[in-house]
Every structure is written in C-alpha cells, then in structure tokens.
Design an enzyme around this catalytic site. Structure first.
Site, PDB file in Angstrom:
ATOM      1  N   SER A  66      31.100  -9.676  -2.385  1.00 41.39           N
ATOM      2  CA  SER A  66      29.967  -9.258  -1.553  1.00 41.39           C
ATOM      3  C   SER A  66      30.350  -8.376  -0.375  1.00 41.39           C
ATOM      4  O   SER A  66      29.467  -7.797   0.269  1.00 41.39           O
ATOM      5  CB  SER A  66      29.206 -10.483  -1.046  1.00 41.39           C
ATOM      6  N   LYS A  69      28.929  -4.888  -0.421  1.00 35.93           N
ATOM      7  CA  LYS A  69      27.502  -4.601  -0.213  1.00 35.93           C
ATOM      8  C   LYS A  69      27.206  -3.618   0.912  1.00 35.93           C
ATOM      9  O   LYS A  69      26.419  -2.680   0.720  1.00 35.93           O
ATOM     10  CB  LYS A  69      26.746  -5.914   0.004  1.00 35.93           C
ATOM     11  N   TYR A 191      26.711  -3.742 -10.825  1.00 33.51           N
ATOM     12  CA  TYR A 191      26.933  -4.604  -9.663  1.00 33.51           C
ATOM     13  C   TYR A 191      28.174  -5.479  -9.847  1.00 33.51           C
ATOM     14  O   TYR A 191      29.000  -5.612  -8.942  1.00 33.51           O
ATOM     15  CB  TYR A 191      25.693  -5.466  -9.418  1.00 33.51           C
ATOM     16  N   TYR A 243      24.559 -14.216   5.651  1.00 37.98           N
ATOM     17  CA  TYR A 243      23.556 -14.989   4.930  1.00 37.98           C
ATOM     18  C   TYR A 243      22.827 -15.969   5.852  1.00 37.98           C
ATOM     19  O   TYR A 243      22.416 -15.593   6.953  1.00 37.98           O
ATOM     20  CB  TYR A 243      24.195 -15.713   3.738  1.00 37.98           C
ATOM     21  N   VAL A 261      32.885 -14.020  -1.580  1.00 31.88           N
ATOM     22  CA  VAL A 261      33.315 -15.298  -2.134  1.00 31.88           C
ATOM     23  C   VAL A 261      34.755 -15.277  -2.660  1.00 31.88           C
ATOM     24  O   VAL A 261      35.279 -16.325  -3.034  1.00 31.88           O
ATOM     25  CB  VAL A 261      32.356 -15.775  -3.252  1.00 31.88           C
TER      26      VAL A 261
END
Length: 447
Positions: A66, A69, A191, A243, A261
């Site tokens: 992530s 992103k 992705y 998050y 992660v």
C-alpha cells in the site's frame, strides 16, 4: 568520521531502542509476505540536499504494497488533474480498515485513494496506450520517485493474485456503481502488480523526500510531479494514509505518512526530509509496529510535528531602528538631516516572514517618515512573499511615505512603487551599513 554521521547515529539509536519490540505479526493473508524475517528492522532518511542516511536492514528488498498508493495517486493527478480524478475517487478519511467497503452513498466513489477500493480506481485511471501500457507507466513513474529502475517481485505478485478475492469483490462492487473506468479483472491485476514492486527502505525514503521537496527528487534533481500535485498527495496522506489510525497518527506524530502490509512505512517532513522504515510485524491497523514507534519517538525528540511552529517571532526582522542610531554606520554618515527608519531582515522570506517585514515597515520610521528596507542578509524570497512585499511597498508609498531598498542580490526585483535609489543602484560600498546610510541620505534629501 564526519559531522553528518550524527544523523546516522540518530537512526541507529532508534533502531537499537525499538529492535527488541516483539508486538505484532507479519501479514499472513498473502502467504509470500508471511515468510519475511520478523527481526528485520531498517531505517533511512533522505534530506533536501539529497544526502542519504540509513541504519539496520535499510537495503533489504521488500514489496511496496500500500505504500505504492500515494505515488500512483500522484501519477493520476499529474496525468488527469485533480478535478477529473475527484470524479472517480474522493479525498475524505474513511475511518475504516484498508480493505473496507468505503463507497460514497449515491455516487459509489471510494472514500479516498489510500484505501484499497480507492487505490484500485486510481490505478485504473492511469492511461493505457499502445505506446506505453498503464503498468509500464506506473513502474517508470515510481522509479523516478525512487531515483532508479524498479522491478516486480513475481512470487509476491502470484501470491497476491492467488489470494486476492476480496479486492476482486471490491472492484466488481465499484464497477456495479459505475465508478470503475476499466474491466475489474484488468484493474485488480494491475493493482496487484503495482503492490508487488520491489524496493528498499532507502528507496522509500527517497520517494518520500521527493514529495517533501515539492515533487523534485533531491537525489537525481529530476522534477517528477508538480509542487501542486505533491501538496495534494501530502494532504491526503496526512488525513487518510494510516487508515482508521490516521487521526491518532496525526495527533501523535504529526507527519503525512503511509503504511504497507509488507512492513514498509514512510513519513514526510515537507521541505525537510523523507524518512522510511522497514519492519514486517504489523499492528491491528496494518502498520509496522517498530516503524510506528520509531517515527513517533523521532518526531517527539526533534519537534517534527507539522503543527509546531519552528520559527521564533524575532527570527526574520533583526533590526528596527533609525539611520541616526546605527551603531556601526560610518562616522561621516551620522547626523542625517531628518530621521530615517531602518528595517533589516534575514534568512529565507516566505509568507510568514513577509508579514513580519511588512508589519515592521508600518511600525518603523519616526512620525511616519521614510524607511530603508535592508535585505542584505536575506538569502531567498519565494514568489508569494515577493508579491506581498511588492504590494506592501506600493501601499506604503501610496500612503505618502518614502522608501528605499538595500537589495544587493536583487532578490526583490524591480519595485515600481519605490522610486528611491536602492542599495544595488548606489556606488559600491564596502559595508552593509554604508549602503543603508547611502539610501537614508537619499531619502533625507542629502543624496
């Protein structure tokens, strides 16, 4: 040993302090991530001068996950613009986990580009052309952020693809609302491949530093994205990058950040540095336990929180006096006819500093008399501050007051409203005080 080794020592000290932390577990829902060494812990920092510092396992390769992103979001913004990207994905904190169904009621837009749903849409927005397929464009852009060519960990990609049904379900759900611009299978495959790009903590620190430097890679000096795009990405990182833990992170650490992660974590000190950590054990929000602890300690120790004001009230304006009272002016310049105010500034002038200078101008000069603005010790004036000073000086003279500027570096440029001779127009002086006194004499009617 150099003085700059003190930065490396600080990173090594953080590693030593938190290496023994045993909380958290590596991600296991992607099987290939579960085999990561739980003891690996690396830190890296890249300054605005392109200097790189590291400690521990900062050169160990791992996958972006992530942390990709914000950089793909930057690519989408650069290619399509904020208004078009905002048609497809929002910019509001979701308050939910990274893989939650965070879709806006009525429109189906994902909440933001930092959660999986939004990232799938953002990735799908990257143009796919015969000349440059979308993923090649993504890989090239992220390589420019890192300052080197990057590659994909095919084993991790295969592992993600084999276990990524929730992301596929998200893509089909988004598609059902009409807010996914490409086929769901193609979007999720792209992705997954983006998340499997291989980096090191040093790469991540360079990528973060590029955002900190307004879109310019401080190592290669290449402009990767515009300053406006970098600022937009940092805004979304600050509010959404961690998050459902984003609010607590911003409260305690106070830096735009993004976790992944695989154990990667970046944080950005705008106009200061980019920093990254790598440590696979994760907390409940999917962020690195050791990385979180180290960056919180670093922020507290060095006062890095964005909401702290590092500038002292008197750090810009160094002198407000009159020409008659200059202690080191040449003796021949003393006793000027009339009293002329003097305002001296130093350092880099931005919005805040310019406001201080203008306020000092208003308060200087006996009985509303003439004033010399001394910029001899100013090192830079940004475009916003330059416009403020031009406008402020114009208002100053329109009010019937007279002004002159000592500007030997020509940082302010032509100031049409200031009709008096400036420091750079005067004969060459050996001292700053001489230039100020010369301007004061002109304003007093003796020059």
């Amino acid at each position: 040993m150099s003085a700059a080794d003190a930065v490396t020592d600080s990173l090594a000290g953080l590693r030593d302090r938190f290496a023994a932390v045993r909380e958290g577990q590596p991600a296991d829902y992607i099987p290939q991530l579960a085999v990561a060494d739980p003891d690996a812990f690396g830190l890296a920092l890249v300054s605005m001068d392109g200097h790189r510092y590291s400690a521990g396992e900062a050169e160990v390769p791992f996958t972006l996950q992530s942390v990709s992103k914000p950089f793909v979001y930057a690519l989408a913004l650069s290619t399509l613009g904020l208004d078009e990207v905002s048609r497809w994905v929002g910019a509001e904190p979701s308050g939910e986990a990274f893989n939650a169904i965070s879709l806006e009621p009525g429109t189906g837009r994902p909440a933001n580009a930092m959660v999986n749903a939004g990232a799938i849409v953002t990735t799908a927005l990257v143009p796919d052309t015969p000349d440059e397929p979308a993923f090649d464009r993504i890989l090239r852009c992220l390589g420019r952020f890192a300052g080197r060519e990057l590659g994909v960990d095919e084993e991790v990609f295969a592992s993600e693809s084999a276990t990524g049904d929730r992301n596929r379900a998200l893509a089909y759900l988004i598609r059902s609302t009409g807010t996914l611009p490409v086929d769901p299978v193609r979007a999720v495959d792209r992705y997954f491949r983006q998340c499997a790009i291989r980096v090191t903590a040093v790469d991540l620190a360079t990528m973060a530093a590029t955002l900190a430097y307004g879109g310019v890679n401080p190592v290669t000096r290449e402009r990767v994205v515009s300053a406006e795009v970098a600022a937009g990405v940092l805004a979304v990182m600050a509010t959404c990058g961690m998050y459902d833990g984003s609010g607590d992170w911003l409260l305690r650490v106070g830096l735009p950040a993004k976790s992944g992660v695989s154990g990667g974590l970046i944080a950005v000190g705008p106009a200061r540095f980019g920093v990254a950590t790598y440590s696979p054990p994760l907390d409940a929000t999917g962020g690195s336990v050791r990385g979180h602890a180290a960056l919180e300690a670093m922020s507290r120790r060095y006062g890095l929180h964005l909401m702290l004001n590092p500038a002292l009230p008197g750090s810009t304006v160094t002198l407000v006096t009159t020409a008659d009272d200059l202690p080191s002016a040449p003796s021949g310049e003393r006793g000027l006819r009339g009293r002329v105010g003097v305002v001296a500034a130093q350092g880099a002038i931005d919005f805040t500093a310019a406001e201080r200078v203008l306020y000092a101008l208003d308060e200087s000069g006996p009985d509303g008399g003439p004033v010399v603005l001394d910029l001899h010790d100013v090192t830079a004036i940004d475009s916003v501050a330059r416009g403020m000073l031009h406008n402020g000086l114009a208002r100053f003279t329109a009010d019937g007051r007279r002004a002159a500027v000592v500007d030997p570096k020509d940082l302010l440029g032509p100031v049409a409203a200031v009709r008096e001779r400036t420091g750079r127009d005067l004969p060459r002086h050996t001292t700053r005080e001489g230039a100020v006194a010369g301007c004061a004499r002109a304003l007093a009617g003796e020059g």
